[in-house]
Design an enzyme around this catalytic site. Structure first.
Site, mmCIF file in Angstrom:
data_model
loop_
_atom_site.group_PDB
_atom_site.id
_atom_site.type_symbol
_atom_site.label_atom_id
_atom_site.label_comp_id
_atom_site.label_asym_id
_atom_site.label_seq_id
_atom_site.Cartn_x
_atom_site.Cartn_y
_atom_site.Cartn_z
ATOM 1 N N HIS A 261 0.729 -1.257 -0.003
ATOM 2 C CA HIS A 261 0.073 0.020 0.042
ATOM 3 C C HIS A 261 0.775 1.424 -0.060
ATOM 4 O O HIS A 261 1.606 1.494 1.047
ATOM 5 C CB HIS A 261 -0.961 0.001 1.419
ATOM 6 C CG HIS A 261 -1.762 1.155 1.296
ATOM 7 N ND1 HIS A 261 -2.938 1.356 0.614
ATOM 8 C CD2 HIS A 261 -1.681 2.292 2.010
ATOM 9 C CE1 HIS A 261 -3.473 2.578 0.722
ATOM 10 N NE2 HIS A 261 -2.505 3.272 1.664
ATOM 11 N N ASP A 263 1.149 5.211 0.073
ATOM 12 C CA ASP A 263 0.236 6.682 0.112
ATOM 13 C C ASP A 263 1.206 7.349 -0.764
ATOM 14 O O ASP A 263 2.411 7.717 -0.803
ATOM 15 C CB ASP A 263 0.386 7.135 1.587
ATOM 16 C CG ASP A 263 -0.567 6.015 2.380
ATOM 17 O OD1 ASP A 263 -1.810 5.872 2.113
ATOM 18 O OD2 ASP A 263 -0.276 5.719 3.313
ATOM 19 N N ASP A 373 -7.894 2.447 1.936
ATOM 20 C CA ASP A 373 -7.540 3.082 3.064
ATOM 21 C C ASP A 373 -8.194 4.534 3.241
ATOM 22 O O ASP A 373 -7.662 5.365 3.919
ATOM 23 C CB ASP A 373 -5.924 3.129 2.949
ATOM 24 C CG ASP A 373 -5.538 4.043 4.126
ATOM 25 O OD1 ASP A 373 -5.998 3.608 5.186
ATOM 26 O OD2 ASP A 373 -4.370 4.498 4.070
ATOM 27 N N HIS A 577 -5.856 9.926 -0.868
ATOM 28 C CA HIS A 577 -6.812 9.732 0.284
ATOM 29 C C HIS A 577 -5.892 10.377 1.499
ATOM 30 O O HIS A 577 -6.323 10.084 2.616
ATOM 31 C CB HIS A 577 -7.088 8.413 0.296
ATOM 32 C CG HIS A 577 -6.092 7.436 0.692
ATOM 33 N ND1 HIS A 577 -5.692 6.416 -0.350
ATOM 34 C CD2 HIS A 577 -5.280 7.146 1.715
ATOM 35 C CE1 HIS A 577 -4.715 5.640 0.115
ATOM 36 N NE2 HIS A 577 -4.650 5.940 1.357
HETATM 37 ZN ZN LIG Z 1 -3.301 4.906 2.758
#
Ligand SMILES: [Zn+2]
Length: 1043
Positions: A261, A263, A373, A577
């Protein structure tokens, strides 16, 4: 050998724990035996001068000097390159040799100009400090590697902790750089021990398998001599016997998919994410060669796009692995965006840009939407997902709810229009699973729908630059395909999982409406200027597309349809996000502000250039363009003062009330007004006026034909009356437009959370200290209020504006905000009684309770709305609208709009400084549908564009509009992506069935319904102008029109 587990269970469990510990007894335990023959001197090390994030080829030109282990590097965000000249000692001949590197930071190994593996330093469980040089050393062979060291950790450079603001002066010590022999047999034994320990410790104490695992592990320790290799194989055999004991047919199945994942920005800026992606992808490409059955999924087209641009050799390898099926693309969007805040069209473009990229680069669209998320999921997402060619959805964030437990793991998620997607929340409650036995078992025990569908997905691997799955995770998963007491495990992709789930889909329950996230409610408000930039850019991009499409279709001379891909990609990127919600570090918001500024200036340039083609700078008349699907009637300042009008504004401009048709033009001259639609589009001839009475010493009385407003000189509203109905909106004795400062101290996640108890502790902000009338009608009244002592260190200026033609009051607000841990709301106590309030969302609206009956109602004490929230009785209501805000709460008749917060982490300066925003009150007859609240939402947010034209200018024919329906909204008009005609998007905005037809002044050859990817929907029906097109409640349809 003993024959029974002693009755000292906990002691034995701890015995096993110590045998695998990397802290205790490593001189005599199995963990300490995995690596041997450490050789620091086998690596000759040189380090570069300090540099920025630069390409490999530039790194070759840096100055290098000799370097030793122990040296520290900094400051935060700097980069150093290392040259490693390695000669494997002859003593390592025949052995598996690893390079061990720990710079307590992130790093990337390069060989011959190609990134080959990422490294994560430090001491945490998520560290990755080993790189396999060779399986079988020939002795004395040489390697030349480079290491790019970033002066940041996996979670950035927070001062003394995870989400603290950046410490600009951090340093990172190179604590390890050496060769070592890796003992694979020892590692296999160690892995079995960790798994047995996991079962012994985490299964219920009285369970057979827990005790059997403990018995086996204890026996293995008794038998194992770490210095006698011949004892290891029998131990491995004991473990294998345990793990080969099979389940029955009814056992749960887990499909494990590797993932990282990433970001796209969070505790680090975008620039670092580009390198995080490279590190993670390089590592996983390498592991795919080690484990041919292993599959790794990666979402977010943006990450692939950056990799393609910056690391072409790595990108080629990704393409090969995608082709061979091991690197699996997923998600379908440009980035994993926020699930609440982007507009409907932004949602569509996230998928359009994402899916188009995946199709072009890898030959196929993604088949699952992947958004694990984000902080809540709009009730319109299922329809958008389906419109973009996807039927399956994976997320899990609702496992973080801090009030109610979400009741499903596998279910049908049904949107506000009735569209359904098949949804799965991986029951291990993580998208960064360690792939240990505990989490594999949790996939079964926490699967709330296992009785209906006996499958789960396990998403494993370190995120955020941690590089995805580790060797340890892969070793564990491949050792438990079918072990009694543990779910059956296979490696696979999300698509494989949904094929399994589909078999049982008919048995699953449905969840209808939004997936409201019961945490992080502050993200509707934090980093207000980023949210404002997003809203403004969404409208500007819409407007450029609208005007461009109309000019293109009318073949306006010299007009060229602009390429807006770069601007759209920047907008989509900043909807990530952690960016748009406001939960990133300050550096990220500098980037976001620059991106929004660029989009804004590019759009304005396009708009001016396009409209400029229609007129001339010396024109005597004014042409107005309305880029919305609604007729807009607005009081505006004219660009010239030669046309006589009833009022001059306080800034000396002629004011006029103009009316412009949807996606059309109106021309104004001194003598006449003409419009691009002949019907109902000329300036209203009714004499409308607004006036102000200043005779009262303590308040102003402002009235027009629709409403009468009493506003006290302290800035609060004591009365707001609908004149036709004689209805008072404000509770007698109370005051609207009151500013309230709430104590805003969450439990941990500062920028993320506003907590429920904050509602109990508040005080009124300082009242207006002065006021003056700027304009007094007849078209517009403006009263300006100044709050010099608004809050501790903040001041506010507000213009309250009423117009001749509407029951809407605008509050244009400027604030200098310098507070700590306060949340500012503006509140209106109303006389309205309704058990639900309605909130604008993407292509529709939702209702939420105005009371706290159940814990699910309580959880929604703060909710997300876009352009408006509405509280209506059956015949009358009030809407509270805004031009860039998203946080609302409407309870017990009080309507509140959240304006600003002041969190201090992870950005110590979040929201400090200047803010501009407008909110509005709109009094209406009937409910929100009868009261035209949807149209008002666009009126408050839209721009009207003007252009000087010559007196003989003929306005352009209308390209397209919709008629025959009050609720069908023509939201978007744009050129088709393949440049074959134009795309128009229409949605039903009231929540009911309707029919509409298209209207055009041009000759349209063909109208065809398409999906969001602009592909024909089959079977195709021939649509002509005047063909009735049906829409169901909140339904969204796209069409291709060809001239
Ligand atoms: Zn995230």
């Amino acid at each position: 050998m003993t024959t029974a587990v002693p009755p000292t269970r906990n002691i034995v469990v701890e015995r096993v724990e110590k045998f695998i510990s990397d802290t205790y007894f490593t001189d005599v335990n199995i963990k300490g035996r995995i690596y041997t023959h450490f050789e620091p001197s086998a690596v000759q090390l040189q380090v570069s001068e300090r540099c920025d994030r630069i390409p490999y080829r530039d790194a070759l030109n840096l100055k290098y000097e000799a370097c030793t282990v122990g040296r520290s590097f900094g400051p935060s965000w700097a980069t150093y390159w290392f040259k490693l000249d390695i000669e494997v000692p002859s003593t390592m001949k025949g052995k598996e040799v690893h390079l061990l590197w720990n710079s307590n930071s992130e790093a990337l190994i390069w060989r011959d100009g190609v990134p080959i593996q990422g490294l994560t330093g430090g001491t945490w469980v998520d560290k990755r400090i080993e790189f396999k040089l060779t399986n079988n050393s020939s002795g004395n062979e040489k390697y030349h590697l480079m290491v790019e060291m970033a002066c940041n950790g996996m979670f950035g450079v927070g001062k003394d902790g995870l989400i603290n603001p950046c410490d600009p002066d951090k340093t990172f010590a190179l604590s390890k750089c050496e060769l070592a022999v890796f003992d694979n047999e020892c590692y296999q034994l160690y892995t079995y021990f960790t798994m047995l320990y996991d079962i012994a410790k985490n299964f219920p104490e009285g369970s057979l398998r827990s005790n059997q695992a403990l018995y086996v592990a204890n026996n293995m320790i008794n038998y194992c001599d770490i210095n006698a290799r011949e004892t290891w194989a029998p131990c491995i055999k004991m473990a294998k016997e345990f793990f080969s004991q099979k389940n029955g047919d009814s056992q749960h199945s887990v499909l494990a998919t590797g993932h990282c994942h990433i970001d796209v920005a969070w505790l680090w800026p975008y620039a670092e994410t580009k390198r995080k992606a490279a590190r993670s992808f390089a590592t996983q490409i390498l592991y795919m060669d080690y484990y041919p059955d292993y599959q790794f999924v990666q979402s977010q087209a943006q990450l692939y796009s950056w990799t393609k641009q910056l690391y072409p050799e790595l990108y080629d390898k990704i393409k090969q692995k995608v082709k061979s099926g091991q690197f699996v693309t997923t998600g379908g969007t440009w980035v994993e965006m926020d699930g609440n805040l982007p507009s409907g069209e932004s949602f569509i473009r996230q998928f359009l840009f994402g899916q188009r990229f995946f199709k072009q680069e890898f030959g196929a669209y993604c088949t699952e939407f992947w958004l694990p998320d984000t902080f809540g999921y709009s009730g319109q997402l299922p329809q958008v997902i389906r419109h973009m060619g996807i039927a399956n959805f994976i997320t899990q964030k609702l496992s973080w709810n801090n009030i109610n437990k979400f009741p499903h793991s596998s279910f049908h998620w049904e949107g506000i229009d009735g569209s359904r997607v098949l949804c799965h929340f991986p029951p291990a409650n993580t998208y960064n699973s360690a792939a240990d036995v505990k989490e594999v078992v949790l996939s079964m025990t926490n699967n709330k729908d296992a009785q209906r569908a006996n499958n789960s997905l396990l998403v494993y691997g370190h995120g955020d630059g941690g590089g995805g799955p580790t060797i340890e995770m892969l070793e564990r998963l491949t050792k438990m395909p079918n072990t009694d007491g543990i779910p059956k495990v296979t490696l696979g992709s999300p698509r494989d999982f949904f094929e399994r789930l589909q078999v049982d889909a008919h048995k699953l329950n449905a969840w209808v409406g939004e997936l409201y996230f019961e945490l992080h409610r502050g993200t509707y408000t934090s980093q207000a200027n980023c949210k404002r930039g997003n809203r403004k850019c969404e409208f500007l991009l819409h407007d450029v597309e609208a005007v461009s499409t109309i000019l293109d279709a009318n073949r306006v001379e010299s007009f060229k349809y602009p390429n807006l891909n770069e601007q759209w990609e920047l907008l989509l990127l900043n909807q990530f996000h952690d960016v748009l919600p406001g939960s990133s570090i300050g550096l990220v918001y500098k980037d976001a502000a620059e991106h929004h500024k660029k989009i804004e200036s590019d759009c304005i340039q396009h708009l001016n250039g396009s409209l400029g083609l229609l007129g001339s700078a010396t024109g005597t008349d004014v042409l107005f363009f309305n880029p919305t699907g609604f007729t807009v009637e607005k009081v505006i300042e004219l660009p010239i003062n030669t046309i006589p009008t009833p009022q001059i504004s306080s800034s000396g401009k002629s004011l006029a009330l103009i009316k412009v048709p949807a996606y059309g033009f109106t021309k104004m001259s001194a003598t006449a007004m003409t419009s691009s639609l002949s019907s109902s589009a000329v300036l209203s001839t009714v004499q409308l006026t607004v006036k102000i009475d200043e005779s009262n010493s303590d308040h102003y009385q402002i009235s027009n034909s629709f409403i009468s407003l009493s506003i006290k000189k302290d800035g609060t509203i004591s009365s707001l009356v609908d004149r036709a109905l004689n209805r008072q909106v404000i509770v007698p004795g109370q005051f609207g437009n009151r500013f309230v400062l709430y104590d805003d101290i969450p439990l941990f996640w500062d920028a993320w959370d506003v907590e429920i108890y904050s509602q109990e502790k508040s005080k009124l902000a300082g009242p207006a200290t002065s006021s003056r009338v700027l304009e007094s009608g007849p078209l517009r009244v403006i009263v300006e209020f100044e709050h010099a002592n608004f809050a501790h260190q903040s001041t506010l200026k507000q213009r309250v504006i009423m117009y001749a033609n509407t029951s809407r009051v605008d509050f244009e607000t400027n604030i200098e905000w310098h507070e700590a841990h306060k949340m500012l709301k503006v509140e209106f106590p109303t006389t309205l009684r309704a058990t639900t309030a309605s909130y604008d969302i993407q292509f529709g609206h939702v209702q939420r309770p105005t009371h706290f009956n159940t814990s699910w109602d309580v959880a929604k004490f703060e909710v997300c709305g876009h352009k408006w929230a509405d509280l209506s009785e059956y015949d009358f209501g009030l809407a509270l609208l805004n031009d860039c805000k998203y946080g609302y709460s409407v309870h017990s008749g009080v309507m509140k709009l959240s304006l600003l917060r002041a969190p201090k982490a992870p950005d110590a300066d979040a929201d400090m400084g200047s803010h501009q925003f407008t909110y509005s009150l709109y009094v209406h007859k009937g409910n929100l549908q009868q009261g035209d609240v949807v149209a008002q939402g666009y009126q408050v947010n839209c721009n009207l564009y003007s252009q000087l034209v010559d007196a003989d200018y003929q306005i352009l024919p209308t390209l397209i509009s919709v008629a025959g329906s009050n609720s069908a909204v023509l939201e978007t008009i744009k050129r088709a992506e393949d440049n074959n005609g134009y795309i128009v998007r229409v949605y039903e905005s009231f929540g009911g069935h309707t029919n509409f037809h298209f209207v055009s002044d041009l000759s349209i050859k063909n109208i065809q319904e398409v999906n969001g990817l602009e592909e024909p929907i089959t079977p195709t029906t021939q649509i002509k102008l005047n063909t009735k097109v049906g829409l169901t409640p909140f339904q969204l349809k796209s069409f291709r029109i060809q001239l």
